[in-house]
Design a protein around this motif. Structure first.
Motif, mmCIF file in Angstrom:
data_model
loop_
_atom_site.group_PDB
_atom_site.id
_atom_site.type_symbol
_atom_site.label_atom_id
_atom_site.label_comp_id
_atom_site.label_asym_id
_atom_site.label_seq_id
_atom_site.Cartn_x
_atom_site.Cartn_y
_atom_site.Cartn_z
ATOM 1 N N ARG A 171 45.357 27.961 39.460
ATOM 2 C CA ARG A 171 46.566 27.182 39.137
ATOM 3 C C ARG A 171 47.814 28.059 39.078
ATOM 4 O O ARG A 171 48.772 27.746 38.376
ATOM 5 N N THR A 172 47.817 29.143 39.811
ATOM 6 C CA THR A 172 48.983 30.032 39.801
ATOM 7 C C THR A 172 50.224 29.340 40.360
ATOM 8 O O THR A 172 51.342 29.581 39.899
ATOM 9 N N ASP A 173 50.047 28.472 41.362
ATOM 10 C CA ASP A 173 51.201 27.740 41.898
ATOM 11 C C ASP A 173 51.794 26.809 40.848
ATOM 12 O O ASP A 173 53.027 26.686 40.734
ATOM 13 N N HIS A 174 50.939 26.121 40.080
ATOM 14 C CA HIS A 174 51.435 25.249 39.013
ATOM 15 C C HIS A 174 52.239 26.051 37.982
ATOM 16 O O HIS A 174 53.321 25.626 37.550
ATOM 17 N N LEU A 175 51.699 27.205 37.598
ATOM 18 C CA LEU A 175 52.371 28.015 36.587
ATOM 19 C C LEU A 175 53.697 28.563 37.108
ATOM 20 O O LEU A 175 54.705 28.559 36.387
ATOM 21 N N ALA A 176 53.715 29.037 38.349
ATOM 22 C CA ALA A 176 54.938 29.621 38.897
ATOM 23 C C ALA A 176 56.055 28.595 38.963
ATOM 24 O O ALA A 176 57.176 28.843 38.482
ATOM 25 N N GLN A 408 42.531 35.789 55.417
ATOM 26 C CA GLN A 408 42.464 37.198 55.769
ATOM 27 C C GLN A 408 42.748 38.106 54.578
ATOM 28 O O GLN A 408 42.341 39.267 54.570
ATOM 29 N N VAL A 409 43.445 37.590 53.567
ATOM 30 C CA VAL A 409 43.757 38.412 52.391
ATOM 31 C C VAL A 409 42.474 38.846 51.699
ATOM 32 O O VAL A 409 42.272 40.025 51.382
ATOM 33 N N ASP A 410 41.570 37.903 51.455
ATOM 34 C CA ASP A 410 40.298 38.244 50.819
ATOM 35 C C ASP A 410 39.407 39.052 51.754
ATOM 36 O O ASP A 410 38.554 39.820 51.290
ATOM 37 N N MET A 411 39.564 38.883 53.070
ATOM 38 C CA MET A 411 38.798 39.703 54.004
ATOM 39 C C MET A 411 39.146 41.182 53.852
ATOM 40 O O MET A 411 38.275 42.050 53.938
ATOM 41 N N VAL A 412 40.416 41.462 53.609
ATOM 42 C CA VAL A 412 40.866 42.851 53.507
ATOM 43 C C VAL A 412 40.669 43.385 52.092
ATOM 44 O O VAL A 412 40.066 44.444 51.891
ATOM 45 N N LEU A 413 41.164 42.673 51.094
ATOM 46 C CA LEU A 413 41.208 43.181 49.727
ATOM 47 C C LEU A 413 40.003 42.793 48.891
ATOM 48 O O LEU A 413 39.854 43.288 47.768
ATOM 49 N N GLY A 414 39.155 41.911 49.399
ATOM 50 C CA GLY A 414 37.994 41.489 48.628
ATOM 51 C C GLY A 414 38.172 40.104 48.045
ATOM 52 O O GLY A 414 39.281 39.592 47.912
ATOM 53 N N ASP A 415 37.055 39.493 47.670
ATOM 54 C CA ASP A 415 37.065 38.125 47.158
ATOM 55 C C ASP A 415 37.921 38.014 45.895
ATOM 56 O O ASP A 415 37.839 38.836 44.991
ATOM 57 N N GLY A 416 38.749 36.974 45.866
ATOM 58 C CA GLY A 416 39.568 36.685 44.699
ATOM 59 C C GLY A 416 40.879 37.427 44.636
ATOM 60 O O GLY A 416 41.661 37.201 43.709
ATOM 61 N N ALA A 417 41.156 38.291 45.619
ATOM 62 C CA ALA A 417 42.412 39.064 45.569
ATOM 63 C C ALA A 417 43.621 38.150 45.701
ATOM 64 O O ALA A 417 44.629 38.341 45.016
ATOM 65 N N ARG A 418 43.538 37.159 46.568
ATOM 66 C CA ARG A 418 44.685 36.268 46.743
ATOM 67 C C ARG A 418 44.910 35.416 45.490
ATOM 68 O O ARG A 418 46.043 35.132 45.111
ATOM 69 N N ASP A 419 43.837 34.991 44.833
ATOM 70 C CA ASP A 419 43.989 34.213 43.611
ATOM 71 C C ASP A 419 44.658 35.023 42.508
ATOM 72 O O ASP A 419 45.308 34.455 41.615
ATOM 73 N N ARG A 420 44.509 36.348 42.552
ATOM 74 C CA ARG A 420 45.139 37.198 41.539
ATOM 75 C C ARG A 420 46.547 37.613 41.929
ATOM 76 O O ARG A 420 47.133 38.481 41.266
ATOM 77 N N GLY A 421 47.093 37.023 42.988
ATOM 78 C CA GLY A 421 48.500 37.244 43.301
ATOM 79 C C GLY A 421 48.797 38.015 44.552
ATOM 80 O O GLY A 421 49.975 38.271 44.842
#
Length: 484
Positions: A171-176, A408-421
Motif C-alpha cells: 500500500r505504498t501508493d496509498h500512503l504516498a 525487472q526490478v525484482d529480477m535485478v535487486l531480488g524479490d520484494g525490492a520494488r515493494d520496498r521503494g
C-alpha cells in the motif's frame, strides 16, 4: 432458551405469542461524572506530557512568551523575547546548516506532524485498509515519531497486532498520495515497528559533474556519486562482484567510468589491474590505453581473457590455500577487476554455442570463487531476464538503473525490492533528469538505496587517458561515438 436480537429494533418488538422468546434490552449503566472527569483529565495530562517529551524545543519556544507576559506584563515580555528571534534569524543567515540541524528540522517535524500526518492519519489508514473499524471503534496503527531531513520525512509507525510488513509494502501508493508525497519507502525499524520515508523533494534531480581522481591509491570503496540523503556513494569492488542493469541511456557507462577513475591511482601504484571486455566496441574502447593488453573486443578474445583470469584465480587459490582466507592487494598479487560491458552479448546473444558455454563457465567460476583471492567482476547489461543472464544471483551487490518493466526490478535487486521503494521503472528517460539514477542493493542489507552516479563525459575520459599514458595517447573518435 432466551435469545437476544441484534440491532436497535429489538426495543420496538412486542409479542404475546407463547412460543416467541422474550427479548431483553441491554441495561444502560450511567457512569458517574467524577469518573468521566478523571479519565479526561488523565488523558489530557498524558497527552501534554507526551507532547513535551517529543517536542521540547517547540514547546519551550511557544511557552516562554506566555510565561513572561503573565509574570512581568506584555511590554517586559516583548522586550525580553525580541532578542531571541533576532538571534535565531542571525544564526539562520550565518550558518544555515547548523540552524536547520538543531532548530529548523525539529520545527518542521512538529509542523508536519500536526498539519499533515496527524490530520490525515485516520482517513488514510482506514481507506488504505491498514486500519480497522470494528463495532463502532477505529483500530489504527500508532504514529510514534517524525523526523525531518533536508529532503524527506521519516515516520516511525507501530503496527497493529497481527499485521505484516507486506501489508504496508503493498500500500505504498496509498500512503504516498494520502500524505502528499511522490513516493513512500518502507523499512523495518524493529519488531512491530516500521519506518516510512516520504520524500519532499528530489536531491538527485541535478546531474552530478565528474568527480576528481583521488590523490591516494585505494582499492575501494571508491566514491562514484551521491546517495539520496546527500552522503557520498562509495561502491565496493574489492571482495565482491557488482551487476549493473539498465536500459539504453540509463547511465551504465557513468558507473563503469567513475569506478575506473576511483581506482586509477591504485592502478598506477600496481595494486589494481583492470581487465576490460568490450564486445560492443563503443564504451570501453575510449580508454583502451588504460587497460594495455588486458583489453578484448571480439568474442574469441573475450573468452581468452576470461580464461586467463580463471587461471590467475586458480594459481592464487593454490598458493593461498592454508595460509590466508582473504586477499590483500600487493604489487605481486594486485586486485583484478574484470569489467564486462553488455555481458548479455557474450552469454545470450552469441551465435557460437561452444564459445557461449565457455564464456558462461568462466564467468560463473570467477563469480563463485574469485572474491577470496582478489578477482572481482563488474558486469553491465540491459536485459536482466534469467534466460539472458542466468548467473545474476552470483553477484552479491546489484545496481538497477532505469528499467522498462516493473517486473525487472525484482529480477535485478531480488524479490520484494520494488515493494520496498526501488521504483527503477519510474526513473525518467530524459538523460538530464534520469541518467545515472538507480537503486543499489548490497549483500549486507536488503533495503535498496537510491543513488546517482557522476557523469563522465568523453572529454573527461580523454583527459584521464592522456594523464595516465601521456606518451602513448590512444586515438579517439568524435564525441558521438560513445553510448551511455
Amino acid at each position: 432458551m432466551f435469545k437476544r436480537l441484534p440491532g436497535d429494533e429489538a426495543r420496538n418488538l412486542v409479542t404475546t405469542t407463547p412460543d416467541t422468546a422474550v427479548v431483553f434490552r441491554p441495561a444502560v449503566v450511567t457512569t458517574p461524572a467524577i469518573i468521566t472527569i478523571v479519565i479526561l483529565a488523565w488523558r489530557l495530562l498524558a497527552g501534554l506530557a507526551r507532547t513535551i517529551w517529543r517536542h521540547p524545543i517547540a514547546i519551550t519556544i511557544a511557552s516562554i512568551p506566555a510565561v513572561l507576559t503573565v509574570m512581568y506584563g506584555w511590554r517586559t515580555a516583548l522586550l525580553l523575547v525580541t532578542p531571541a528571534p533576532v538571534g535565531l534569524v542571525a544564526w539562520a543567515l550565518s550558518d544555515r546548516s547548523s540552524f536547520a540541524r538543531w532548530i529548523g528540522y525539529r520545527l518542521l517535524a512538529w509542523w508536519r506532524l500536526i498539519w499533515v500526518y496527524r490530520r490525515h492519519w485516520q482517513s488514510v489508514m482506514v481507506i488504505s485498509g491498514l486500519g480497522r473499524h470494528l463495532r463502532g471503534r477505529d483500530y489504527l496503527p500508532r504514529l510514534d515519531k517524525i523526523t525531518c531531513t533536508s529532503w524527506a520525512d521519516t515516520v516511525t509507525v507501530r503496527m497493529l497486532d497481527g499485521q505484516a510488513v507486506k501489508d504496508w509494502t503493498d500500500r505504498t501508493d496509498h500512503l504516498a498520495h494520502g500524505f502528499g508525497s511522490p513516493s513512500c519507502r518502507v523499512t523495518i525499524a524493529k519488531a512491530g515497528r516500521l519506518t516510512l520515508a516520504f520524500p519532499r523533494r528530489d536531491p538527485l534531480a541535478t546531474p552530478i559533474p565528474v568527480l576528481p581522481i583521488p590523490q591516494q591509491p585505494t582499492v575501494g570503496p571508491v566514491e562514484i556519486g551521491k546517495q539520496e540523503d546527500g552522503r557520498p556513494w562509495r561502491l565496493k569492488v574489492h571482495g565482491t562482484h557488482v551487476l549493473v542493469a539498465g536500459a539504453t541511456g540509463a547511465g551504465k557507462g557513468s558507473i563503469i567510468w567513475s569506478t575506473i577513475r576511483g581506482l586509477l591511482p591504485a592502478v598506477r601504484a600496481g595494486l589494481v589491474e583492470i581487465w576490460a571486455l568490450d564486445p560492443k566496441l563503443m564504451e570501453l574502447s575510449y580508454g583502451r590505453a588504460l587497460f594495455g593488453d588486458r583489453y578484448a573486443a571480439a568474442p574469441e578474445e573475450c573468452a581468452d581473457l576470461l580464461d586467463q583470469a580463471v587461471t590467475v584465480m586458480q594459481e592464487r587459490a593454490a598458493r593461498f590455500a592454508g595460509l590466508q582466507r582473504s586477499h590483500t592487494p600487493t604489487v605481486e598479487d594486485p586486485f583484478v577487476l574484470v569489467v564486462v560491458d553488455e555481458v548479455a552479448f557474450l552469454t545470450a546473444y552469441q551465435a557460437d554455442r561452444q564459445l557461449k558455454q565457455r564464456i558462461s563457465a568462466a564467468l560463473a567460476t570467477l563469480t563463485t570463487q574469485g572474491r577470496a583471492v582478489g578477482i572481482g567482476v563488474m558486469a553491465a547489461l540491459q536485459d536482466p531476464r534469467k534466460e539472458v543472464m542466468n548467473i545474476r544471483n552470483l553477484f552479491p551487490d546489484k545496481i538497477a538503473l532505469r528499467l522498462d518493466e516493473s517486473e525487472q526490478v525484482d529480477m535485478v535487486l531480488g524479490d520484494g525490492a520494488r515493494d520496498r521503494g526501488a521504483l527503477a521503472d519510474h526513473i525518467s528517460p530524459v538523460p538530464e533528469r534520469g541518467a545515472g539514477i538507480g537503486y543499489v542493493r548490497l549483500e549486507t542489507s536488503p533495503d535498496p538505496v537510491r543513488v546517482r552516479a557522476a557523469y563522465v563525459s568523453d572529454t573527461d575520459i580523454r583527459a584521464m587517458v592522456n594523464q595516465h599514458e601521456p606518451d602513448h595517447p590512444y586515438p579517439m573518435t568524435a564525441d558521438d561515438g560513445r553510448a551511455a
